[in-house]
Design a protein around this motif. Structure first.
Motif, PDB file in Angstrom:
ATOM      1  N   ARG A 199       0.824  -1.209   0.000  1.00 46.25           N
ATOM      2  CA  ARG A 199       0.000   0.000   0.000  1.00 46.25           C
ATOM      3  C   ARG A 199       0.859   1.259   0.000  1.00 46.25           C
ATOM      4  O   ARG A 199       0.471   2.287  -0.575  1.00 46.25           O
ATOM      5  CB  ARG A 199      -0.937  -0.022   1.209  1.00 46.25           C
ATOM      6  N   LYS A 200       2.030   1.179   0.613  1.00 45.57           N
ATOM      7  CA  LYS A 200       2.951   2.313   0.600  1.00 45.57           C
ATOM      8  C   LYS A 200       3.499   2.537  -0.814  1.00 45.57           C
ATOM      9  O   LYS A 200       3.690   3.688  -1.242  1.00 45.57           O
ATOM     10  CB  LYS A 200       4.095   2.083   1.585  1.00 45.57           C
ATOM     11  N   LEU A 201       3.778   1.457  -1.519  1.00 45.80           N
ATOM     12  CA  LEU A 201       4.233   1.577  -2.902  1.00 45.80           C
ATOM     13  C   LEU A 201       3.162   2.253  -3.757  1.00 45.80           C
ATOM     14  O   LEU A 201       3.467   3.119  -4.585  1.00 45.80           O
ATOM     15  CB  LEU A 201       4.579   0.199  -3.460  1.00 45.80           C
ATOM     16  N   LEU A 202       1.895   1.881  -3.547  1.00 42.14           N
ATOM     17  CA  LEU A 202       0.810   2.458  -4.348  1.00 42.14           C
ATOM     18  C   LEU A 202       0.606   3.939  -4.076  1.00 42.14           C
ATOM     19  O   LEU A 202       0.014   4.645  -4.904  1.00 42.14           O
ATOM     20  CB  LEU A 202      -0.494   1.703  -4.080  1.00 42.14           C
ATOM     21  N   GLU A 203       1.100   4.420  -2.940  1.00 45.35           N
ATOM     22  CA  GLU A 203       0.957   5.838  -2.622  1.00 45.35           C
ATOM     23  C   GLU A 203       1.866   6.724  -3.476  1.00 45.35           C
ATOM     24  O   GLU A 203       1.620   7.928  -3.592  1.00 45.35           O
ATOM     25  CB  GLU A 203       1.256   6.074  -1.142  1.00 45.35           C
ATOM     26  N   ARG A 204       2.880   6.126  -4.096  1.00 44.74           N
ATOM     27  CA  ARG A 204       3.784   6.924  -4.927  1.00 44.74           C
ATOM     28  C   ARG A 204       3.054   7.391  -6.182  1.00 44.74           C
ATOM     29  O   ARG A 204       2.600   6.582  -7.002  1.00 44.74           O
ATOM     30  CB  ARG A 204       5.029   6.112  -5.302  1.00 44.74           C
ATOM     31  N   LYS A 205       2.961   8.687  -6.350  1.00 40.97           N
ATOM     32  CA  LYS A 205       2.209   9.261  -7.456  1.00 40.97           C
ATOM     33  C   LYS A 205       2.911   9.068  -8.793  1.00 40.97           C
ATOM     34  O   LYS A 205       2.256   9.082  -9.850  1.00 40.97           O
ATOM     35  CB  LYS A 205       1.974  10.761  -7.221  1.00 40.97           C
ATOM     36  N   ASP A 206       4.246   8.880  -8.768  1.00 42.12           N
ATOM     37  CA  ASP A 206       4.970   8.754 -10.031  1.00 42.12           C
ATOM     38  C   ASP A 206       4.800   7.378 -10.668  1.00 42.12           C
ATOM     39  O   ASP A 206       5.061   7.202 -11.861  1.00 42.12           O
ATOM     40  CB  ASP A 206       6.450   9.052  -9.821  1.00 42.12           C
ATOM     41  N   ILE A 207       4.353   6.396  -9.881  1.00 36.43           N
ATOM     42  CA  ILE A 207       4.164   5.045 -10.418  1.00 36.43           C
ATOM     43  C   ILE A 207       2.815   4.970 -11.116  1.00 36.43           C
ATOM     44  O   ILE A 207       1.771   5.235 -10.513  1.00 36.43           O
ATOM     45  CB  ILE A 207       4.243   3.984  -9.297  1.00 36.43           C
ATOM     46  N   ASP A 208       2.837   4.605 -12.399  1.00 36.80           N
ATOM     47  CA  ASP A 208       1.568   4.479 -13.114  1.00 36.80           C
ATOM     48  C   ASP A 208       1.220   3.033 -13.450  1.00 36.80           C
ATOM     49  O   ASP A 208       0.122   2.756 -13.944  1.00 36.80           O
ATOM     50  CB  ASP A 208       1.581   5.318 -14.403  1.00 36.80           C
ATOM     51  N   THR A 209       2.134   2.104 -13.170  1.00 32.87           N
ATOM     52  CA  THR A 209       1.900   0.704 -13.539  1.00 32.87           C
ATOM     53  C   THR A 209       2.570  -0.204 -12.512  1.00 32.87           C
ATOM     54  O   THR A 209       3.710   0.047 -12.110  1.00 32.87           O
ATOM     55  CB  THR A 209       2.486   0.419 -14.933  1.00 32.87           C
TER      56      THR A 209
END
Length: 463
Positions: free
Chosen positions: A121-131
């Motif tokens: 869930r912390k990884l998904l919080e990164r706005k720069d990740i789109d995939t």
């Protein structure tokens, strides 16, 4: 008149009976085929999704699940073709600290630098990740995919798409709501021979499809999936509660055997149905040109050989060592698939039509007419296609993110495949024939009695 002349034109320039009938059938099929099915590649033919990434934009990736599949089959492939695909890996996640550091080292050796997480869930919080790529244990596929889609990420999720059927519909509904791209990791769907088969079938070359048959066979004397247990896998390295998650009802203490050999045990995997069957079901259903939900499914599995006894210290598996499944579809096609871990002799890969048959040998498609239609149907062998690869499937995913087209193993196909897989598991474990209504999403037996889909904890002895 000799209809078997090699010359498609008869004397005087008139069309031969066989050529005339073939062209007439193709025209009729084309006229009756919906426009969204009229391209050679099944997945790449529907309207673009919203918020498409531009052709020249870099695709920023995060990887969740860093075992052999996640690290060796996905991260390493992504790095190998990162320039061609214009991608960048910026984050990785796993419940094992060792595996996080291992992935970071591999990426660093390629000149990259990534952030590591133990909580996805912390990884998904990164706005720069789109995939994101999800290559976790099966029972985490659905929740991670749903959370990632809702966070605005495109998703490549390993097969099977979900552990259970109810989750598959949740993922499907979320993809349709978010309009993001989802690809399931069944790389056979990016093998062009299956698309050639779909093209010929849609042209009416073999008439109505009546049967498809295939197999995925292995013979593993020490028991399939009895992978080596590594010394680094300890309770201090692995967040065992996170690995089990909240859905698993049968809670156990930390178990290295379960951690590495989870495909043997029902709480986490459907065994052969979840691991090997998708490699056959996805491409065969794609090759029909019009994948359907099943109307009836039955499966029978056994584990009498008992190969686990040859690996001391491992429990006996829950799942079968060999299983056969038969499914009927609304069009009338019957599909028969077999998988084994105790005998490696497979059946001939074939799609049978009323007028002809397609076989997939040597990565070619061969069309042979049925004897009664030998004067009407031309035998033909396609060109040789490149073998299936993970990198080709990844490229298809990246291309679709940029174009907004549907990938080769999209959620529509994957949902139908998961329905077959899940009904097969229900049939085998409950000893019933499963009848499915795609409109109501209900399952019944032959008497009309409703069968509740198997889910977490619903079969107390093993789940």
């Amino acid at each position: 008149m000799n209809y078997k002349s090699n010359n498609p034109q008869s004397v005087g320039g008139t069309t031969s009976r066989r050529e005339f009938l073939r062209k007439s059938a193709a025209v009729a099929v084309a006229a009756a085929t919906p426009s969204f099915l009229k391209t050679a590649v099944y997945g790449q033919n529907t309207a673009p999704s919203a918020n498409v990434i531009g052709a020249n934009n870099k695709i920023v990736l995060g990887f969740i699940g860093l075992g052999n599949q996640g690290l060796n089959n996905h991260i390493r492939k992504a790095l190998q073709f990162k320039k061609q695909n214009n991608i960048e890996i910026v984050a990785v996640c796993d419940v094992s600290k060792f595996r996080i550091e291992e992935a970071k080292k591999v990426i660093a050796e390629d000149g990259g630098s990534v952030e590591g997480f133990t909580d996805y869930r912390k990884l998904l919080e990164r706005k720069d990740i789109d995939t994101i790529f999800c290559a976790t244990v099966d029972h985490w596929h659905a929740q991670i995919s749903i959370d990632a889609l809702n966070a605005g990420k495109n998703v490549y999720v390993e097969k099977p798409m979900t552990r259970y059927l109810d989750e598959a519909f949740e993922v499907y509904d979320t993809v349709k709501k978010t309009k993001k791209i989802l690809q399931v990791g069944s790389q056979g769907c990016s093998d062009l021979k299956w698309h050639k088969a779909a093209e010929w079938i849609k042209e009416g070359r073999i008439g109505p499809v009546v049967m498809a048959q295939g197999s995925y066979m292995r013979n593993t004397p020490k028991g399939e999936w009895n992978y080596a247990i590594m010394n680094w896998a300890t309770a201090s390295d692995i967040d065992w509660q996170a690995w089990q998650g909240t859905k698993i009802k049968k809670r156990i203490d930390f178990s290295p055997d379960t951690y590495f050999r989870w495909r043997k045990y029902y709480p986490y995997c459907a065994g052969l149905l979840g691991d090997l069957f998708p490699h056959k079901l996805h491409p065969y259903m794609l090759a029909t040109g019009n994948p359907e939900f099943p109307v009836r499914v039955a499966a029978v599995g056994t584990k009498k050989v008992g190969t686990d006894k040859n690996t001391p210290g491992t429990p006996t598996r829950d799942v079968p060592e060999i299983i056969q499944l038969i499914a009927e579809f609304p069009s009338g096609m019957v599909m028969h698939i077999t998988a084994s871990t105790v005998n490696e002799q497979g059946t001939q890969e074939m799609i049978r039509g009323h007028k002809g048959n397609l076989t997939m040998a040597g990565n070619r498609v061969e069309l042979k007419p049925e004897r009664p239609y030998a004067e009407e149907i031309d035998p033909e062998v396609s060109e040789a296609f490149p073998p299936e690869t993970i990198e080709a499937h990844q490229k298809n995913f990246f291309d679709c993110i940029r174009t907004g087209k549907e990938p080769n193993c999209n959620v529509d196909l994957a949902l139908k495949v998961q329905t077959v897989v899940s009904l097969g598991e229900i049939s085998d474990r409950l000893s019933v024939m499963c009848i499915f209504d795609e409109k109501t999403r209900k399952i019944t037996d032959a008497s009309g009695k409703e069968i509740k889909p198997i889910t977490y904890g619903s079969v107390p002895d093993l789940s």
